[in-house]
Design a protein around this motif. Structure first.
Motif, PDB file in Angstrom:
ATOM      1  N   ARG A 136      -0.430  -6.082  -7.953  1.00  0.00           N
ATOM      2  CA  ARG A 136      -0.784  -5.606  -6.701  1.00  0.00           C
ATOM      3  C   ARG A 136      -0.980  -3.520  -6.546  1.00  0.00           C
ATOM      4  O   ARG A 136      -1.981  -2.644  -6.150  1.00  0.00           O
ATOM      5  CB  ARG A 136      -0.185  -6.257  -5.329  1.00  0.00           C
ATOM      6  N   GLU A 137      -0.089  -3.180  -6.880  1.00  0.00           N
ATOM      7  CA  GLU A 137      -0.261  -1.844  -7.989  1.00  0.00           C
ATOM      8  C   GLU A 137      -0.828  -1.644  -8.315  1.00  0.00           C
ATOM      9  O   GLU A 137      -2.165  -0.570  -8.547  1.00  0.00           O
ATOM     10  CB  GLU A 137       0.742  -0.700  -8.547  1.00  0.00           C
ATOM     11  N   GLU A 138      -0.774  -2.025 -10.082  1.00  0.00           N
ATOM     12  CA  GLU A 138      -2.363  -1.720 -10.631  1.00  0.00           C
ATOM     13  C   GLU A 138      -3.629  -2.406  -9.943  1.00  0.00           C
ATOM     14  O   GLU A 138      -4.816  -1.496 -10.629  1.00  0.00           O
ATOM     15  CB  GLU A 138      -2.028  -3.247 -12.346  1.00  0.00           C
ATOM     16  N   LYS A 139      -3.831  -2.557  -8.997  1.00  0.00           N
ATOM     17  CA  LYS A 139      -5.458  -3.648  -8.800  1.00  0.00           C
ATOM     18  C   LYS A 139      -5.727  -2.033  -7.916  1.00  0.00           C
ATOM     19  O   LYS A 139      -7.162  -1.785  -8.264  1.00  0.00           O
ATOM     20  CB  LYS A 139      -4.995  -4.604  -7.208  1.00  0.00           C
ATOM     21  N   ALA A 140      -4.605  -1.757  -7.560  1.00  0.00           N
ATOM     22  CA  ALA A 140      -4.888  -0.371  -6.323  1.00  0.00           C
ATOM     23  C   ALA A 140      -5.179   0.869  -7.447  1.00  0.00           C
ATOM     24  O   ALA A 140      -5.700   1.494  -7.365  1.00  0.00           O
ATOM     25  CB  ALA A 140      -3.651   0.196  -5.641  1.00  0.00           C
ATOM     26  N   ARG A 141      -5.018   1.064  -8.960  1.00  0.00           N
ATOM     27  CA  ARG A 141      -5.099   1.808  -9.498  1.00  0.00           C
ATOM     28  C   ARG A 141      -6.522   1.436 -10.522  1.00  0.00           C
ATOM     29  O   ARG A 141      -7.258   3.022 -10.666  1.00  0.00           O
ATOM     30  CB  ARG A 141      -3.911   1.921 -11.015  1.00  0.00           C
ATOM     31  N   GLU A 142      -7.049   0.163 -10.884  1.00  0.00           N
ATOM     32  CA  GLU A 142      -8.171   0.061 -10.579  1.00  0.00           C
ATOM     33  C   GLU A 142      -9.181   0.775 -10.128  1.00  0.00           C
ATOM     34  O   GLU A 142     -10.356   1.137 -10.491  1.00  0.00           O
ATOM     35  CB  GLU A 142      -8.486  -1.708 -11.117  1.00  0.00           C
ATOM     36  N   TYR A 143      -8.759   0.550  -8.198  1.00  0.00           N
ATOM     37  CA  TYR A 143      -9.414   0.890  -7.873  1.00  0.00           C
ATOM     38  C   TYR A 143     -10.362   2.149  -7.470  1.00  0.00           C
ATOM     39  O   TYR A 143     -11.444   3.042  -7.313  1.00  0.00           O
ATOM     40  CB  TYR A 143      -9.372   0.399  -6.418  1.00  0.00           C
ATOM     41  N   GLU A 144      -9.165   2.986  -8.471  1.00  0.00           N
ATOM     42  CA  GLU A 144      -8.994   4.065  -7.816  1.00  0.00           C
ATOM     43  C   GLU A 144      -9.610   4.637  -9.182  1.00  0.00           C
ATOM     44  O   GLU A 144     -10.583   6.132  -9.269  1.00  0.00           O
ATOM     45  CB  GLU A 144      -7.682   4.690  -8.268  1.00  0.00           C
ATOM     46  N   LYS A 166     -16.285   1.500   0.167  1.00  0.00           N
ATOM     47  CA  LYS A 166     -15.967   0.023  -0.137  1.00  0.00           C
ATOM     48  C   LYS A 166     -14.336   0.479  -0.896  1.00  0.00           C
ATOM     49  O   LYS A 166     -13.519   0.041  -0.147  1.00  0.00           O
ATOM     50  CB  LYS A 166     -16.769  -0.946  -0.462  1.00  0.00           C
ATOM     51  N   ALA A 167     -14.787   1.539  -1.950  1.00  0.00           N
ATOM     52  CA  ALA A 167     -13.092   1.185  -2.559  1.00  0.00           C
ATOM     53  C   ALA A 167     -12.117   1.783  -1.983  1.00  0.00           C
ATOM     54  O   ALA A 167     -10.920   1.441  -2.554  1.00  0.00           O
ATOM     55  CB  ALA A 167     -13.369   1.691  -3.760  1.00  0.00           C
ATOM     56  N   ASP A 168     -12.508   2.751  -1.517  1.00  0.00           N
ATOM     57  CA  ASP A 168     -11.887   3.372  -0.391  1.00  0.00           C
ATOM     58  C   ASP A 168     -10.711   2.034   0.572  1.00  0.00           C
ATOM     59  O   ASP A 168      -9.449   2.570   0.587  1.00  0.00           O
ATOM     60  CB  ASP A 168     -12.042   4.730   0.081  1.00  0.00           C
ATOM     61  N   ALA A 169     -11.489   1.987   1.512  1.00  0.00           N
ATOM     62  CA  ALA A 169     -10.580   1.313   2.306  1.00  0.00           C
ATOM     63  C   ALA A 169     -10.019  -0.099   1.323  1.00  0.00           C
ATOM     64  O   ALA A 169      -9.020  -0.487   2.293  1.00  0.00           O
ATOM     65  CB  ALA A 169     -11.940  -0.094   2.910  1.00  0.00           C
ATOM     66  N   ALA A 170     -10.115  -0.736   0.453  1.00  0.00           N
ATOM     67  CA  ALA A 170      -9.328  -2.092  -0.489  1.00  0.00           C
ATOM     68  C   ALA A 170      -8.166  -1.147  -0.368  1.00  0.00           C
ATOM     69  O   ALA A 170      -7.118  -1.466  -0.753  1.00  0.00           O
ATOM     70  CB  ALA A 170     -10.208  -1.835  -1.534  1.00  0.00           C
ATOM     71  N   ILE A 171      -7.956   0.349  -1.338  1.00  0.00           N
ATOM     72  CA  ILE A 171      -7.024   1.242  -1.751  1.00  0.00           C
ATOM     73  C   ILE A 171      -6.295   1.119  -1.098  1.00  0.00           C
ATOM     74  O   ILE A 171      -4.813   1.251  -0.484  1.00  0.00           O
ATOM     75  CB  ILE A 171      -7.375   2.350  -2.186  1.00  0.00           C
ATOM     76  N   ALA A 172      -6.228   1.543   0.920  1.00  0.00           N
ATOM     77  CA  ALA A 172      -5.920   1.671   1.895  1.00  0.00           C
ATOM     78  C   ALA A 172      -4.840   0.169   2.400  1.00  0.00           C
ATOM     79  O   ALA A 172      -3.851   0.834   2.828  1.00  0.00           O
ATOM     80  CB  ALA A 172      -6.378   2.240   2.974  1.00  0.00           C
ATOM     81  N   ARG A 188      -1.855  -0.057  -0.561  1.00  0.00           N
ATOM     82  CA  ARG A 188      -0.657   0.878  -0.602  1.00  0.00           C
ATOM     83  C   ARG A 188       0.334   0.513   0.704  1.00  0.00           C
ATOM     84  O   ARG A 188       1.887   1.213   0.835  1.00  0.00           O
ATOM     85  CB  ARG A 188      -1.302   2.666   0.024  1.00  0.00           C
ATOM     86  N   GLN A 189      -0.244   0.037   1.994  1.00  0.00           N
ATOM     87  CA  GLN A 189       0.406  -0.644   2.953  1.00  0.00           C
ATOM     88  C   GLN A 189       1.320  -1.919   2.567  1.00  0.00           C
ATOM     89  O   GLN A 189       2.813  -2.062   2.609  1.00  0.00           O
ATOM     90  CB  GLN A 189      -0.042  -1.135   3.966  1.00  0.00           C
ATOM     91  N   GLU A 190       1.235  -2.896   1.351  1.00  0.00           N
ATOM     92  CA  GLU A 190       1.683  -3.834   0.954  1.00  0.00           C
ATOM     93  C   GLU A 190       2.679  -3.405   0.115  1.00  0.00           C
ATOM     94  O   GLU A 190       3.896  -4.091  -0.069  1.00  0.00           O
ATOM     95  CB  GLU A 190       0.932  -4.949   0.115  1.00  0.00           C
ATOM     96  N   THR A 191       2.613  -2.302  -0.724  1.00  0.00           N
ATOM     97  CA  THR A 191       3.652  -1.582  -2.099  1.00  0.00           C
ATOM     98  C   THR A 191       4.822  -0.531  -1.259  1.00  0.00           C
ATOM     99  O   THR A 191       5.319  -0.163  -1.979  1.00  0.00           O
ATOM    100  CB  THR A 191       2.407  -1.657  -3.452  1.00  0.00           C
ATOM    101  N   VAL A 192       4.546  -0.365   0.043  1.00  0.00           N
ATOM    102  CA  VAL A 192       5.877   0.506   0.529  1.00  0.00           C
ATOM    103  C   VAL A 192       6.949   0.302   0.029  1.00  0.00           C
ATOM    104  O   VAL A 192       7.645   0.827  -0.737  1.00  0.00           O
ATOM    105  CB  VAL A 192       5.575   0.928   1.978  1.00  0.00           C
ATOM    106  N   SER A 193       7.847  -0.960  -0.120  1.00  0.00           N
ATOM    107  CA  SER A 193       8.948  -1.186  -0.453  1.00  0.00           C
ATOM    108  C   SER A 193       9.040  -1.602  -2.039  1.00  0.00           C
ATOM    109  O   SER A 193      10.313  -1.741  -2.881  1.00  0.00           O
ATOM    110  CB  SER A 193       9.468  -2.717   0.324  1.00  0.00           C
ATOM    111  N   LEU A 194       7.708  -1.295  -2.867  1.00  0.00           N
ATOM    112  CA  LEU A 194       8.207  -1.380  -4.744  1.00  0.00           C
ATOM    113  C   LEU A 194       9.164  -0.359  -4.836  1.00  0.00           C
ATOM    114  O   LEU A 194       9.675  -0.499  -5.831  1.00  0.00           O
ATOM    115  CB  LEU A 194       6.618  -0.795  -5.906  1.00  0.00           C
ATOM    116  N   PRO A 195       8.906   0.703  -4.690  1.00  0.00           N
ATOM    117  CA  PRO A 195      10.123   1.966  -5.495  1.00  0.00           C
ATOM    118  C   PRO A 195      11.797   1.131  -4.952  1.00  0.00           C
ATOM    119  O   PRO A 195      12.562   1.350  -5.808  1.00  0.00           O
ATOM    120  CB  PRO A 195      10.302   3.364  -4.751  1.00  0.00           C
TER     121      PRO A 195
END
Length: 770
Positions: free
Chosen positions: A163-171, A523-529, A532-539
Motif C-alpha cells: 500500500r505504501e508503494e501504491k501511495a508513492r506511485e500516486y505521488e 483526484k490523486a491527492d485524495a487517494a494518497i490521503a 496514509r491513514q492505513e499505513t500509520v502502524s508500518l514503522p
C-alpha cells in the motif's frame, strides 16, 4: 692428451684447459673462472704447486722445501703422492652421512615430543564435543519458534508495504503532471513569440518582394559574364604553362653550361699540378739512387755475423776444454804438493822425490801454457763477439734501408700513376672549352624553346582584348553582395503565413491540456490521503520485525559456532588417532637412525688421518727412508743417514704417544738438529729425500710424474760433493722419463750426455743443444 694455456689481460689472468679429441681438435675443459680452471688442473695431476716444490722440483734456494715444512705440510705432501684424497673424500662422505642421520634422529625426537603433547589433550577434546552437541539441540528448538513468529509479522508487513508503494506511485504521477503543466506553459510562451515574429515579417511584404526582384535581375546578368571569364582564365593557364616550359628549357641549358664551366675550371686546376708531380718524381729518383744496393750489404753483414758466431762457439768449446785441463792439472799439482808417498796418487807408479819434483814442474809448465792459451782464447772471443755485434748492427742498418727503399718506391709509383691520370684528363680541355662558349652564346640569344615563345606571344595578345570582362563581372558581384539578404527575406516571408496558421492552433490545444492535468492531480491527492491513514502502524511493525530477526540471527550464529566446535573437536580426535600411528613409525625411525649414526661415526674415524691414512703413510715411510739413505750413503760414503719418525712421546706425563712426521739426521758425530749441518751437508740430505719422494711420485698410479728437476744447488758442494751428486743422479736416471739439471758450473757440463747451453747477447739470449 691435455693442454694448458695461460695469459694475462687487463681484466686479470686467463687460464684455459683443453683436451685433444680423436679428430685432432681441442675441446675446452675450463671452469667458469681462473680459480675453477686451476682446481681442475690440480685434480687431473692430483698435485698442487706446493707438493710439486716439495717433491719433483728442487728450486734454486728452496731445496729444503720438504725438510723445513711443518709436520702437517709433510703429511700433506705424502698424502698427495699416495693419493690419500680418496680416503679424505670417503671420510667426508661418512661424516656427511652421520650428520644426516643425526638430523633425522633429532627430527624424529622433536616430532615424537610434539605428538605426545597433542595426545595429552584427547580427553579435553571429547568433553568439549559432548557439550557442543547438547548446546546445538537446545538452540534448534529456539530457532524454530522464532521463525514461526517472524512469518506472521512478515505477512502483515508485506501488505502494508505494498500500500505504501501504491501511495508513492500516486505521488510520482502528481509530480509528472505538474512537470507536464510547467513544460506546456513554457511551450506557450515560445508559440506566442513565433506568432509575433510572423506578424512582423508579413507587415514588410512590399519591401521584401521589390528587393527579391532586383536580385533575380542581377543573377541573369552574372551568368554570361562568368562564362566569358572562364575563357580568360583558360588563356591565363595556357600562358603560365608556356612560360614554365620556356623556363624549364632555359634552366636545363644553364645547368649544362654550369657543369661544363666546373669541368673546365677543374681541368685547368689539375693541369697546373703537372709540373709539381714532375719535380717530385725527379726528387724521388735522386733519393732512390742514393741508397745503392742495401740487400747486398745485408747479406754480406749476415755472412760476417754467422762466421763470427761460429768462431765464438768454437772458442767457447775450446775455453771449456782448457779450463777442465787446467783444473785437472791443479788437482795433480795439489796432490803432488800435499803428499810424500813413494807412489803416485793418480797412477800408482813409483815416484821418488826428484821425479815428483820433475812431475810437478812439468805439470806447472803445462798449466802455464794452457793458461796462456786460455787467455788468448778469451781475447779472441772478445774480438769475435765485437765483430759479431758490428755485423749484426750493419745488418740491421741495411734492413732499415731496405724498408725505407720500399716505402720510397711505393710513393714514386703512386705519384707516377697520378701524373698519368692527370695528363689523360687534360687532353679533353679544348673541346670542353669550345662547348662552354656555345652554351653561353645560346643563353644570351635566348636560343631555346622557339615554338613555346611564339605561342606565348599569341596568348598574351588575346588576353589584352578580354581585360574588360573581369571588371564587369567584379562590378556585378559587388551589387549582388548588397542584395545578399533579399533571397533569405523572401523565403521568410513565404514561411511566415504558414507559421501564423499552425501556431495559433497549437496555442488552443495547450490550454486544453493544462486544464485536464489539473483535474487529475486533485483526484490523486485524495487517494494518497486515504492510503496514509492505513499505513500509520508500518514503522512500529517494522521495528518488531527487526527485533525478531536480530534474535534469530543471534541464535543461528550460536548454532553455527556449536557446529564448528563439533567439527573441530571431531577432526582433532581423528587427527590424534593418526598421530598415534605416526608416533610408532617415528620411534622406529629414531632407533634405526641412531644405530646407523654410530656405524658411520666409526667408519669416519677409520678413514681419517689417524686411521687407514696414517697406516698407509707409515707403510710408505720405510721405502722413502731406504731410498734416501741409499742415495745419501753413496754421496757421503755411508757417513750420513736419515730416519723418519711417525710417533713421539708427549711432554705431558701419561698423555701417550703423539702422531708426527719428524726427520732425524745423524752422521759420524751423532744426531744433530738440521740447522747444525753445513750448507753442503744439508743439501745432500734434502737432495736424497727429494729424490726418494720423486721416485715414489713417478711410480704412483693414475697420474705419475716421471720428472726430476734440479735448479742449481751445486754451489754449496766441494768438487768431491759435486761428483757424488752427479753419480747419484746417474744412478736414479732410469727411474725418470726426464732428469733436468740447471747449473752455471762449467765443470759439470761433461757429466751429462745432452746439454742445452744458453748464451746471453746484446740482442737477447740464444740457446744451442749439444
Amino acid at each position: 692428451k691435455y693442454r694448458v694455456h695461460k695469459a694475462r689481460s687487463k681484466r686479470g689472468s686467463l687460464w684455459e684447459l683443453q683436451v685433444w679429441q680423436d679428430d685432432g681438435t681441442p675441446r675446452s675443459l675450463s671452469g667458469a673462472s681462473a680459480r675453477e680452471t686451476k682446481q681442475k688442473i690440480e685434480n687431473l695431476l692430483r698435485m698442487d704447486y706446493k707438493t710439486f716444490l716439495a717433491t719433483a722440483y728442487l728450486a734454486q734456494g728452496r731445496a729444503d722445501e720438504f725438510t723445513r715444512a711443518t709436520v702437517t705440510e709433510r703429511k700433506k705432501v705424502l698424502a698427495d703422492i699416495l693419493d690419500l684424497s680418496r680416503f679424505e673424500r670417503l671420510e667426508q662422505m661418512a661424516r656427511e652421512k652421520r650428520g644426516e642421520l643425526e638430523a633425522q634422529e633429532l627430527d624424529a625426537e622433536r616430532e615424537i615430543r610434539a605428538i605426545d603433547s597433542e595426545l595429552a589433550q584427547e580427553d579435553e577434546h571429547r568433553a568439549a564435543l559432548q557439550s557442543a552437541e547438547a548446546s546445538l539441540a537446545t538452540l534448534a528448538d529456539e530457532i524454530e519458534h522464532l521463525r514461526k513468529d517472524q512469518q506472521v509479522l512478515a505477512t502483515r508487513f508485506e501488505y502494508l508495504h505494498e500500500r505504501e508503494e501504491k501511495a508513492r506511485e500516486y505521488e510520482a504521477g502528481v509530480r509528472e503532471r505538474e512537470d507536464e503543466i510547467a513544460h506546456t506553459e513554457e511551450s506557450l510562451r515560445g508559440v506566442e513569440a513565433r506568432i509575433a515574429v510572423a506578424e512582423q515579417i508579413l507587415a514588410r511584404r512590399a519591401e521584401i518582394e521589390a528587393a527579391y526582384a532586383a536580385w533575380l535581375s542581377l543573377q541573369e546578368r552574372i551568368g554570361p559574364l562568368e562564362a566569358q571569364y572562364d575563357a580568360v582564365l583558360d588563356l591565363q593557364r595556357q600562358a603560365g604553362a608556356l612560360e614554365k616550359q620556356i623556363q624549364t628549357e632555359q634552366e636545363a641549358l644553364d645547368r649544362e653550361r654550369y657543369r661544363l664551366h666546373c669541368d673546365v675550371t677543374g681541368l685547368r686546376q689539375e693541369a697546373r699540378e703537372l709540373p709539381r708531380f714532375e719535380a717530385e718524381l725527379a726528387r724521388l729518383d735522386q733519393e732512390l739512387a742514393g741508397y745503392g744496393d742495401p740487400e747486398q750489404r745485408r747479406q754480406a753483414a749476415e755472412a760476417a755475423r754467422q762466421a763470427a758466431d761460429e768462431a765464438l762457439v768454437a772458442l767457447r768449446s775450446e775455453n771449456g776444454s782448457l779450463k777442465a785441463q787446467i783444473d785437472r792439472l791443479s788437482k795433480r799439482i795439489e796432490a803432488l804438493e800435499s803428499s810424500d808417498a813413494p807412489e803416485c796418487d793418480w797412477c800408482g807408479q813409483p815416484l821418488p822425490p826428484a821425479k815428483r819434483q820433475q812431475a810437478r814442474h812439468d805439470a806447472e809448465t803445462e798449466q802455464q801454457a794452457l793458461q796462456a792459451r786460455l787467455k788468448t782464447c778469451n781475447a779472441q772471443g772478445v774480438e769475435q763477439k765485437k765483430r759479431a755485434d758490428q755485423a749484426r748492427q750493419e745488418a740491421e742498418r741495411a734492413q732499415t734501408d731496405l724498408r725505407a727503399l720500399a716505402r720510397l718506391e711505393t710513393q714514386r709509383g703512386q705519384i707516377s700513376q697520378e701524373q698519368l691520370r692527370l695528363a689523360e684528363r687534360t687532353k679533353t680541355l679544348p673541346s670542353l672549352e669550345e662547348r662552354l662558349v656555345r652554351f653561353e652564346q645560346r643563353l644570351r640569344d635566348r636560343d631555346y624553346a622557339p615554338e613555346a615563345q611564339e605561342q606565348l606571344m599569341q596568348v598574351s595578345a588575346r588576353l589584352e582584348k578580354t581585360e574588360r570582362v573581369a571588371q564587369e563581372l567584379a562590378d556585378a558581384r559587388t551589387q549582388q553582395q548588397t542584395l545578399k539578404e533579399a533571397e533569405r527575406n523572401f523565403l521568410q516571408l513565404e514561411g511566415a503565413q504558414t507559421t501564423l496558421t499552425t501556431e495559433s492552433q497549437r496555442l488552443a490545444e495547450a490550454h486544453a491540456l493544462i486544464e485536464k492535468r489539473r483535474t487529475q492531480i486533485v483526484k490523486a491527492d485524495a487517494a494518497i490521503a486515504k492510503i496514509r491513514q492505513e499505513t500509520v502502524s508500518l514503522p512500529e511493525l517494522q521495528a518488531s520485525l527487526d527485533t525478531l530477526r536480530a534474535q534469530l540471527l543471534v541464535k543461528q550464529d550460536q548454532a553455527q559456532s556449536a557446529q564448528r566446535e563439533i567439527g573441530h573437536r571431531t577432526s582433532r580426535l581423528a587427527h590424534l588417532e593418526g598421530q598415534k600411528l605416526q608416533r610408532a613409525r617415528r620411534v622406529d625411525e629414531q632407533q634405526r637412525a641412531g644405530r646407523e649414526k654410530d656405524i658411520y661415526k666409526e667408519l669416519a674415524g677409520a678413514l681419517g688421518k689417524k686411521g687407514v691414512q696414517a697406516l698407509i703413510i707409515e707403510n710408505a715411510l720405510p721405502e722413502i727412508q731406504d731410498v734416501a739413505n741409499e742415495i745419501l750413503g753413496r754421496m757421503t760414503d755411508g757417513g750420513m743417514q736419515v730416519q723418519l719418525i711417525t710417533q713421539r712421546d708427549a711432554k705431558t706425563k701419561g698423555a701417550g704417544a703423539i702422531e708426527t712426521l719428524d726427520i732425524i739426521i745423524s752422521d759420524d758425530m751423532g744426531t744433530r738438529p738440521y740447522e747444525m749441518y753445513s750448507g753442503g751437508e744439508a743439501f745432500r740430505v734434502n737432495f736424497a729425500l727429494r729424490v726418494a719422494l720423486s721416485k715414489m711420485l713417478a711410480r704412483r698410479a693414475g697420474a705419475p710424474l716421471q720428472t726430476l728437476i734440479l735448479d742449481e744447488g751445486f754451489g754449496t758442494q766441494d768438487p768431491r760433493g759435486r761428483e757424488a751428486i752427479a753419480d747419484a743422479l746417474h744412478a736414479v736416471a732410469d727411474d725418470f722419463a726426464l732428469l733436468l739439471v740447471i747449473t752455471h758450473i762449467e765443470e759439470l757440463k761433461d757429466q751429462f750426455p745432452t746439454r742445452i747451453e744458453v748464451a746471453k747477447g746484446t740482442g737477447g739470449s740464444t740457446f744451442s743443444v749439444a
